[in-house]
Design an enzyme around this catalytic site. Structure first.
Site, PDB file in Angstrom:
ATOM      1  N   GLU A 189      33.367  37.747  38.231  1.00 26.49           N
ATOM      2  CA  GLU A 189      34.448  38.701  38.380  1.00 26.49           C
ATOM      3  C   GLU A 189      35.514  38.436  37.335  1.00 26.49           C
ATOM      4  O   GLU A 189      36.112  37.368  37.292  1.00 26.49           O
ATOM      5  CB  GLU A 189      35.043  38.532  39.785  1.00 26.49           C
ATOM      6  N   ASP A 217      35.945  35.585  42.964  1.00 25.50           N
ATOM      7  CA  ASP A 217      37.040  34.766  43.485  1.00 25.50           C
ATOM      8  C   ASP A 217      36.865  34.541  44.982  1.00 25.50           C
ATOM      9  O   ASP A 217      36.282  35.369  45.680  1.00 25.50           O
ATOM     10  CB  ASP A 217      38.385  35.472  43.257  1.00 25.50           C
ATOM     11  N   ASP A 240      38.818  34.948  47.269  1.00 28.85           N
ATOM     12  CA  ASP A 240      39.778  35.675  48.100  1.00 28.85           C
ATOM     13  C   ASP A 240      39.178  36.990  48.603  1.00 28.85           C
ATOM     14  O   ASP A 240      38.008  37.279  48.375  1.00 28.85           O
ATOM     15  CB  ASP A 240      41.069  35.914  47.305  1.00 28.85           C
ATOM     16  N   ASP A 285      39.753  40.080  47.740  1.00 32.40           N
ATOM     17  CA  ASP A 285      39.336  40.964  46.662  1.00 32.40           C
ATOM     18  C   ASP A 285      37.951  40.571  46.158  1.00 32.40           C
ATOM     19  O   ASP A 285      37.090  41.417  45.930  1.00 32.40           O
ATOM     20  CB  ASP A 285      40.306  40.843  45.472  1.00 32.40           C
TER      21      ASP A 285
END
Ligand code: TSJ
Length: 665
Positions: free
Chosen positions: A446, A526, A528, A530
């Protein structure tokens, strides 16, 4: 490098094993019984003299080929110790020539730094020779010994007295055993010449003489060490340097050996050259550990790469060549492209890995090279005397960067017909080509910012990295047209070796087994919400486009950790946590405080060592295989999960939990 108070006597030699295993399985010790293996007999003997030179005790080594394939190696060192070992009654010389692991490299005492494959060299050469003789000039006499097929036939005996002031040293002669080697095995002048030349560059002040029938006597001696070596590689490769002064960085400040267990001495020579039209980086970065060539690189090369990237990025920001506010930076590729380099480390316990033991594995070498080169190159670049060189070097990297970006733009902008043979996407940082497809891995990561970290963390021999920008299109519900207008989807397809095919009015992806470029696809986003969402969209897309890859179990999710919890003050011992709950548990379990915890903001900011061990290094990473059940049986059900509607949110949540992703808010 024996130091005062650390007397090296016959008693320091430890006795282990006899020689039968060497004659039974020569390949285990010298690689093969072809000409290539034959040369090992020379290397193993020469390395002993080189060790003596590394300790500062020997300055000349003569290698000579005689009649009937007899070779001799002679040095002006201290002479192999001739004393007798108390427990075994054997002379140190006998132990060197008849015992595996009998060299001074094992069991304390002796050299701090030592080359040689395993320190068993002389015994291996002896075992594989019809006869071997050694003359040792030390303690005022010339001593001699003879073995046949590894067995002593003339024990060590004192001969003539040396003339007063006559030099000490060791001479070894042997005839290889034709019963062991292939019938056409022969020593080669060019092979021996190349090796001695290389060794001379690596041990400053050591002089080699090569005598070979049919060739003029040749001397190898290097005043400037590996800087001369780098110059010569470029001259042979017909490359044009872009700056006159070779960067020579050496951590060796005195003749004394470095102190402490992890002491690693580092010497690096760097020269950037103009674009030659070829990317032959493997030929151009030469690495060595204890004067042994590490053809497959290893930790010292990784440390070098990381240090060059950070030092040159920092310098380029300082001088305004890169704009930090515009997020401009050099990718390791930009720095590597025009570089010719030699890196030589010396350390006390080198670990070589891989089938051919050509790769250095000591982690202390990575950190030693990285921190030394980062600091020393920074200083060099800021040194007024090298101002012009520094500008030229940064200019060369900037040129590589600009052309890389231009290639990337051209690639994504180019309007292509659906059935064009697509070249590989410019953003793909591919792995080397020489492995079977099954062993190759594609990491879809990403964000462009993660590319640098992933590029450092991966093993380039088999791991490719493809950065994906922003939110990827949700293929479910998107029109066929829109799917194929999406450049990210296009790059993934092409990188994987797939093609577009027309089926009626629709365009579908096809990926023939024979065109496939990777055995595994790993999604790395990541840690997280997102990131979880992007992973989710990528999985959907892969399943939609290449259902068979999921069925074959080729799709994986990597899990970068979110937290690092230090277990000591320096953070040398630590554990990872993958979410808040786990963080809290681990902090409690290890009795740590909140300030022992650091949070990784994203892949781009994560130190690559952590990314490597958790996501790339096959020995420590934890990948999650995506099973078809995870994705449910059909795209229809997938649609339920991905789509909207009353139950979508809860279905999505349970599915995401099942595949181990965080639930997007
Ligand atoms: F391969 C070999 F072992 F046969 C061999 C060893 C071959 C040749 C050509 C040279 C040598 C060799 C060994 N040259 N120099 C030495 N030095 C020692 O073995 C040595 C001498 C003194 C001391 C000391 O501490 O006093 C320690 C060592 C290891």
């Amino acid at each position: 490098m024996a130091t005062a108070g650390n007397e090296y006597t016959a008693d320091n030699f430890r006795v282990l094993e006899g020689l039968e295993p060497v004659r039974v399985r020569p390949g285990m010790y010298i690689g093969s019984t072809t000409s290539r293996g034959l040369h090992h007999l020379i290397w193993e003997i020469v390395d002993n003299s080189v060790d003596e030179a590394l300790g500062g005790h020997c300055h000349n080594i003569v290698v000579e080929l005689h009649e009937d394939q007899v070779v001799s190696v002679s040095d002006d060192g201290r002479g192999i110790p001739v004393g007798t070992h108390k427990q075994t009654g054997l002379s140190a010389v006998d132990i060197v020539f008849t015992r595996l692991h009998g060299g001074g490299k094992f069991g304390g005492g002796g050299y701090k730094v030592s080359g040689g494959l395993h320190g068993v060299g002389a015994a291996v050469t002896n075992a594989l020779s019809t006869w071997l003789e050694a003359d040792i000039r030390c303690d005022g006499y010339c001593w001699s010994v003879r073995y046949e097929r590894g067995e002593p036939v003339r024990p060590l005996a004192r001969g003539a007295a040396l003339n007063k002031g006559a030099p000490t040293g060791t001479t070894v002669r042997w005839r290889f055993d034709p019963a062991i080697f292939e019938p056409d095995a022969r020593y080669s002048y060019t092979t021996v010449e190349a090796r001695l030349r290389e060794k001379a560059f690596l041990v400053k002040g050591l002089r080699f003489v090569l005598r070979w029938p049919g060739h003029a006597e040749k001397v190898f001696f290097s005043q400037n060490g590996i800087a001369d070596y780098v110059k010569e590689i470029d001259a042979n490769g017909e490359r044009t340097p872009v700056h006159p002064n070779i960067v020579l960085l050496s951590s060796e400040t005195s003749e004394e050996p470095p102190q402490g267990d992890a002491a690693v001495s580092v010497e690096v020579a760097l020269q950037w050259t103009a674009w030659s039209g070829k990317t032959d980086e493997n030929e151009r970065v030469h690495s060595f550990a204890n004067v042994i060539s590490t053809v497959d690189g290893g930790t010292h090369v990784e440390g070098l790469k990381a240090a060059l990237t950070s030092a040159l990025n920092r310098y380029a920001f300082e001088v305004g060549r890169l704009k930090q506010d515009k997020k401009e930076s050099f990718h390791p590729k930009d720095i590597w492209e025009g570089l010719t380099a030699a890196v030589s480390v010396k350390l006390s316990d080198p670990q070589f890995e891989g089938q051919t033991k050509n790769k250095l594995n000591n982690s202390e070498a990575r950190s030693a090279v990285q921190s030394f080169v980062y600091a020393a190159l920074g200083e060099w670049l800021r040194d007024k005397r090298y101002k012009k060189d520094a500008d030229a070097i940064v200019g060369r990297c900037a040129e590589a960067r600009e052309s890389r970006l231009a290639r990337g733009r051209a690639d994504t902008k180019r309007k292509r017909g659906v059935f064009d043979e697509s070249p590989l996407p410019g953003k793909l940082d591919d792995c080397l080509d020489n492995l079977p497809v099954e062993d190759r891995e594609l990491f879809i990561v990403e964000g462009d910012s993660a590319l640098g970290t992933a590029g450092n963390a991966r093993d380039k021999t088999f791991q490719a990295v493809l950065p994906i920008r922003g939110k990827i299109l949700n293929v479910l519900g998107a029109s066929n047209d829109r799917v194929w207008k999406n450049t990210e989807i296009e790059s993934i397809l092409v990188a994987m070796g797939g093609k577009k095919e027309a089926v009626g009015k629709r365009v579908v992806a096809s990926l023939d087994a024979k065109d496939r470029r990777y055995g595994k696809i790993v999604i790395l986003t990541d840690a997280d919400t997102d990131g979880a969402h992007i992973a989710n969209l990528l999985l959907t897309m892969l399943y939609e486009l290449f259902p068979s890859l999921v069925a074959e179990g080729r799709i994986f999710l990597a899990r970068p950790p979110l937290f690092k919890i230090n277990l000591d003050a320096k953070g040398e011992r630590f554990v990872y946590a993958y979410d808040d709950v786990e963080r809290a548990q681990l902090v409690k379990r290890h009795n740590r405080k909140g300030d022992d915890v650091s949070r990784f903001k994203g892949l781009g900011e994560m130190p690559w060592e952590h990314l490597r061990s958790t996501c790339f290094d096959v020995s420590s990473r934890k990948l999650q295989q995506v099973a078809i059940e995870d994705l449910t049986e059909s795209a229809e059900t997938l649609n339920l999960i991905m789509g909207n509607g009353p139950t979508a949110a809860s279905r999505r949540k349970s599915w995401l939990e099942e595949v181990g992703l965080e639930v997007p808010a």
